[in-house]
Motif scaffolding. Structure first.
Motif, PDB file in Angstrom:
ATOM      1  N   SER A  10       0.835  -1.210   0.000  1.00 52.90           N
ATOM      2  CA  SER A  10       0.000   0.000   0.000  1.00 52.90           C
ATOM      3  C   SER A  10       0.864   1.253   0.000  1.00 52.90           C
ATOM      4  O   SER A  10       0.467   2.280  -0.536  1.00 52.90           O
ATOM      5  N   TYR A  44      -8.979  -4.621   1.206  1.00 60.90           N
ATOM      6  CA  TYR A  44      -8.442  -4.330  -0.131  1.00 60.90           C
ATOM      7  C   TYR A  44      -9.338  -4.905  -1.224  1.00 60.90           C
ATOM      8  O   TYR A  44      -9.313  -4.456  -2.363  1.00 60.90           O
ATOM      9  N   SER A  95      -5.815   1.803  -2.240  1.00 61.28           N
ATOM     10  CA  SER A  95      -5.114   0.906  -1.312  1.00 61.28           C
ATOM     11  C   SER A  95      -4.721   1.606  -0.008  1.00 61.28           C
ATOM     12  O   SER A  95      -4.623   0.952   1.038  1.00 61.28           O
TER      13      SER A  95
END
Lengths: 228, 228
Positions: free
Chosen positions: A35, A165, A171
């Motif tokens: 992320s 997710y 993200s």
């Protein structure tokens, strides 16, 4: 019978703890790390699922084959002890005496124990396996069940940090939810794990949360540094 | 002295095996899985490095805290055994007798053993810890050393499958090299691991290679399926 059931259920719990502990931590940290480097949740989910399947197979199948190896090792040693008891009984008696010499028993008593134990070869060999070699007889069905339990626990654990997710495209936003639910899950997991192993549950829960948080933070920082 | 050195070096080797076994397998399979879904090696390297740092921390720090917990557990049980030996010596003697009853020794001999063992409280407690509770005294320095060894071995193992992706931009091409060097590394690793644990080395090496290959193939297929 009751005793065996107790052992078997505590071994299953131990396997769940092993699988879920890594399953919650590693996919969580991997997803957090990614992320920090990519913005699309799709790649995080793909990487996370690849990690979960790889980790569950490595742990489950690895555990299964390790269990098989333990069983082979036990049977080979058992065969050798039976042979030695036949071939060099005096030497084996000396080994029995040595075990008790280490606990400070007198030579006379050591000799009596060795002589009496030698009367029943099965129990004699059983004693040597346990107390000279430190080997416990492996349960033949354990390896398969243990592999499945560890593998499934890893998958269940890994799905938890990954689930945000799947539903949230951004993200970084998904990361917040993933941190929240995973740290809660790690706390609950750590609490029960500590209770089951007789440790102070809140302290144990905090330890588990801290490991997860450190792993995720380190992965996040490293992934961001690589991508710059 | 010689004996302790032997134990310590075999424990280090066991830690290297634990760390490297997972380190070679999981980052390899994750990288293979991602190669099937994305074309850029950059993402594979980022994900792989995030996985390596997460995995090494989870295994290393997890192992360290588990070792600390074992030590706490041992010390708590040790304290309790010393108290019981003072408070209910007859009951503790019965427990000693029970251990030997299980190996078929006569009641007279059981009583003699229990009486003689009770003369030295340290050895009596030592016996109860080992043979009634099945607990070995943990080495206080083990936990830290073990954590470091497992963590570093995981990193070393993980760098091997990842290295081709660092040098080759096309991730599918890098995957071929990664497969080649990792499967060779797994074979060599499995060979020495099996030799050290007294297993047939070639068979053991093949098992290790097969686990790695299955994990990588499963991750590859799953990641490709998700991305479609």
């Amino acid at each position: 019978m009751h005793h065996e059931q107790h052992v078997s259920s505590s071994e299953t719990i131990r396997d769940i703890v092993i699988g879920m502990s890594d399953g919650l931590t590693v996919p969580f940290a991997l997803a957090a790390g990614l992320s920090g480097a990519v913005n699309a949740s799709g790649i995080v989910v793909t990487a996370g699922m690849a990690e979960i399947v790889a980790g569950s197979i490595a742990m489950g199948l690895g555990g299964f084959l390790a269990g098989k190896t333990d069983a082979d090792h036990y049977n080979a040693e058992l065969k050798r002890e039976y042979e030695e008891v036949e071939r060099v009984p005096d030497q084996e008696k000396e080994e029995v005496k040595q075990v008790f010499a280490d606990f400070g028993l007198s030579g006379t008593l050591q000799q009596q124990i060795a002589d009496e134990m030698a009367k029943d070869k099965d129990k004699w060999v059983d004693f040597m396996m346990k107390y000279e070699l430190g080997l416990e007889q492996p349960n033949p069905n354990r390896a398969k069940k243990s592999a499945l339990t560890i593998g499934i626990s890893y998958i269940v654990g890994g799905i938890i940090p990954l689930s945000p997710y799947i539903f949230i495209d951004n993200s970084v936003q998904a990361l917040y939810y993933s941190c929240a639910i995973t740290l809660i899950a790690l706390f609950i997991f750590g609490y029960f794990k500590s209770k089951l192993t007789g440790q102070p549950p809140v302290m144990g829960a905090i330890k588990v949360v801290v490991i997860g948080a450190i792993a995720a933070a380190a992965a996040f920082i490293l992934a961001r540094a690589i991508n710059k």
